[in-house]
Write a protein that holds these residues in place. Structure first.
Motif, mmCIF file in Angstrom:
data_model
loop_
_atom_site.group_PDB
_atom_site.id
_atom_site.type_symbol
_atom_site.label_atom_id
_atom_site.label_comp_id
_atom_site.label_asym_id
_atom_site.label_seq_id
_atom_site.Cartn_x
_atom_site.Cartn_y
_atom_site.Cartn_z
ATOM 1 N N GLU A 1 0.838 -1.204 0.000
ATOM 2 C CA GLU A 1 0.000 0.000 0.000
ATOM 3 C C GLU A 1 0.872 1.253 0.000
ATOM 4 O OE1 GLU A 1 -3.895 -1.772 2.443
ATOM 5 O OE2 GLU A 1 -2.411 -0.507 3.459
ATOM 6 N N TRP A 2 1.961 1.219 0.764
ATOM 7 C CA TRP A 2 2.862 2.370 0.808
ATOM 8 C C TRP A 2 3.508 2.607 -0.558
ATOM 9 C CZ3 TRP A 2 8.054 2.883 -0.195
ATOM 10 C CH2 TRP A 2 8.626 4.113 0.147
ATOM 11 N N LEU B 1 2.341 1.787 -3.513
ATOM 12 C CA LEU B 1 1.329 2.295 -4.433
ATOM 13 C C LEU B 1 1.054 3.771 -4.160
ATOM 14 C CD1 LEU B 1 -0.798 1.856 -6.633
ATOM 15 C CD2 LEU B 1 -2.376 1.095 -4.849
ATOM 16 N N CYS B 2 0.868 4.119 -2.890
ATOM 17 C CA CYS B 2 0.548 5.510 -2.531
ATOM 18 C C CYS B 2 1.723 6.429 -2.834
ATOM 19 C CB CYS B 2 0.176 5.574 -1.052
ATOM 20 S SG CYS B 2 -0.513 7.158 -0.525
ATOM 21 N N VAL C 1 1.762 7.085 -6.541
ATOM 22 C CA VAL C 1 0.722 8.037 -6.934
ATOM 23 C C VAL C 1 1.144 9.460 -6.543
ATOM 24 C CG1 VAL C 1 -1.648 8.778 -6.462
ATOM 25 C CG2 VAL C 1 -1.162 6.361 -6.849
ATOM 26 N N ALA C 2 1.661 9.619 -5.311
ATOM 27 C CA ALA C 2 2.084 10.944 -4.841
ATOM 28 C C ALA C 2 3.200 11.516 -5.707
ATOM 29 C CB ALA C 2 2.540 10.857 -3.385
ATOM 30 N N THR D 1 -12.756 11.471 -5.643
ATOM 31 C CA THR D 1 -11.542 11.056 -6.347
ATOM 32 C C THR D 1 -10.727 12.273 -6.750
ATOM 33 O OG1 THR D 1 -12.752 9.140 -7.213
ATOM 34 C CG2 THR D 1 -10.656 9.679 -8.268
ATOM 35 N N MET E 1 -8.876 13.615 -3.731
ATOM 36 C CA MET E 1 -7.700 12.833 -3.355
ATOM 37 C C MET E 1 -6.559 13.028 -4.345
ATOM 38 S SD MET E 1 -8.150 11.360 -0.456
ATOM 39 C CE MET E 1 -8.850 12.970 -0.027
ATOM 40 N N PHE F 1 -2.463 15.415 -3.958
ATOM 41 C CA PHE F 1 -1.091 15.222 -4.408
ATOM 42 C C PHE F 1 -0.710 16.208 -5.516
ATOM 43 C CE2 PHE F 1 -2.401 10.918 -2.896
ATOM 44 C CZ PHE F 1 -1.620 10.928 -1.745
ATOM 45 N N LEU G 1 1.367 5.214 5.755
ATOM 46 C CA LEU G 1 0.801 6.217 4.860
ATOM 47 C C LEU G 1 0.782 7.614 5.474
ATOM 48 C CD1 LEU G 1 -2.274 4.233 3.451
ATOM 49 C CD2 LEU G 1 0.058 4.341 2.557
ATOM 50 N N ILE H 1 3.258 10.293 4.043
ATOM 51 C CA ILE H 1 2.966 10.722 2.676
ATOM 52 C C ILE H 1 1.864 11.773 2.680
ATOM 53 C CG2 ILE H 1 2.111 9.977 0.414
ATOM 54 C CD1 ILE H 1 3.365 7.248 0.949
ATOM 55 N N PHE H 2 0.787 11.499 3.422
ATOM 56 C CA PHE H 2 -0.338 12.432 3.442
ATOM 57 C C PHE H 2 0.006 13.698 4.216
ATOM 58 C CE2 PHE H 2 -2.546 8.805 1.856
ATOM 59 C CZ PHE H 2 -3.664 9.294 1.213
#
Length: 272
Positions: free
Chosen positions: A16-17, A19-20, A23-24, A85, A88, A92, A160, A163-164
């Protein structure tokens, strides 16, 4: 002390990290128009595939808009998926925003002077709900020159959080976890600082929550912002970010809520 994670969950968290983080890294490189088109496409796909979430959305819309035909409620639900969507992805993409260019993407309105004046002389709370783009609403406040301490919801995957937080701090904010947030935010507003939070998160009754009426039903919400007003002397300013068709947002800082003197936390929460 939390028990150690099983091996499969560690692997899932790491994936998950990855992937995120990907994306970021990739989203800010997209042209603005492509980012918007991607949000519409992915939002529509999520609406079609997420059967459970779609049922919840339709039930909520039936509660909020009982007089509207089902076809219109389905349209609203689909647009809501698209908007979330976009929010979100824009979290980023917003890494491209700077003090020099943010007004090219955000149109600001409302009681700006009153908000700045309160933040300069007393404590203030900027309050959003999960509507429009609450992330860029926060950025607008920061770029306006009001650095804010913001409570972030805890991720089930702790990897996560960084990142956020980095994406949310580009305009000068400080992101803090939910643990011990009440004490930290009280110190902030008593020192004439600004706090920010989302007020429509539902919480279990056993936590720091109070019941309020919403659309003829009961829900439990945090009373943290009410405590900041009651004990910290802060004024509460509702803020929202309305998506525009050209890819920009109109962020409105509404006048401070007229909280009655001596109001309890439940009364303040209901007013919010």
């Amino acid at each position: 002390m939390n028990p150690p994670l099983p091996a499969w969950k560690k692997i899932r968290h790491r994936l998950e990290w990855l992937l995120c983080a990907g994306v970021a890294h990739a989203i800010p490189k997209l042209p603005r128009g492509l980012c918007l088109a991607l949000a519409r496409g992915l939002g529509s796909l999520a609406y079609r595939l997420d059967a459970r979430g779609r049922r919840v959305a339709m039930a909520n819309l039936a509660c909020a808009f009982p007089e509207r035909p089902e076809a219109e409620r389905r349209r609203i639900a689909r647009l809501s998926y698209q908007n979330f969507t976009r929010t979100m992805l824009d979290l980023f993409w917003g890494q491209r925003l700077t003090k020099e260019n943010w007004r090219d993407y955000i149109e600001l309105g409302g009681d700006i002077e009153g908000f700045q004046r309160q933040c300069a002389n007393h404590g203030a709370v900027s309050m959003c709900i999960h509507w429009g783009n609450f992330e860029w609403s926060s950025h607008a406040v920061g770029f306006l020159g009001v650095p804010t301490t913001i409570v972030a919801e805890t991720f089930k995957n702790p990897l996560l959080s960084e990142i956020f937080s980095q994406a949310r701090e580009i305009s000068g904010h400080t992101i803090i976890p939910q643990e011990n947030s009440m004490i930290r935010l009280l110190k902030v507003v008593k020192r004439k600082g600004a706090a920010g939070m989302l007020c429509d998160l539902t919480l279990p009754p056993g936590q720091a929550a109070v019941p309020i009426d919403a659309f003829g039903r009961k829900m439990c919400v945090t009373f943290l912002y009410a405590v900041l007003a009651q004990r910290g002397g802060a004024l509460i300013f509702p803020v929202d970010g309305i998506p525009l068709d050209d890819g920009r947002y109109r962020v409105v800082i509404h006048p401070a809520l007229p909280v009655p003197k001596g109001a309890g936390v439940r009364e303040i929460a209901q007013q919010c």
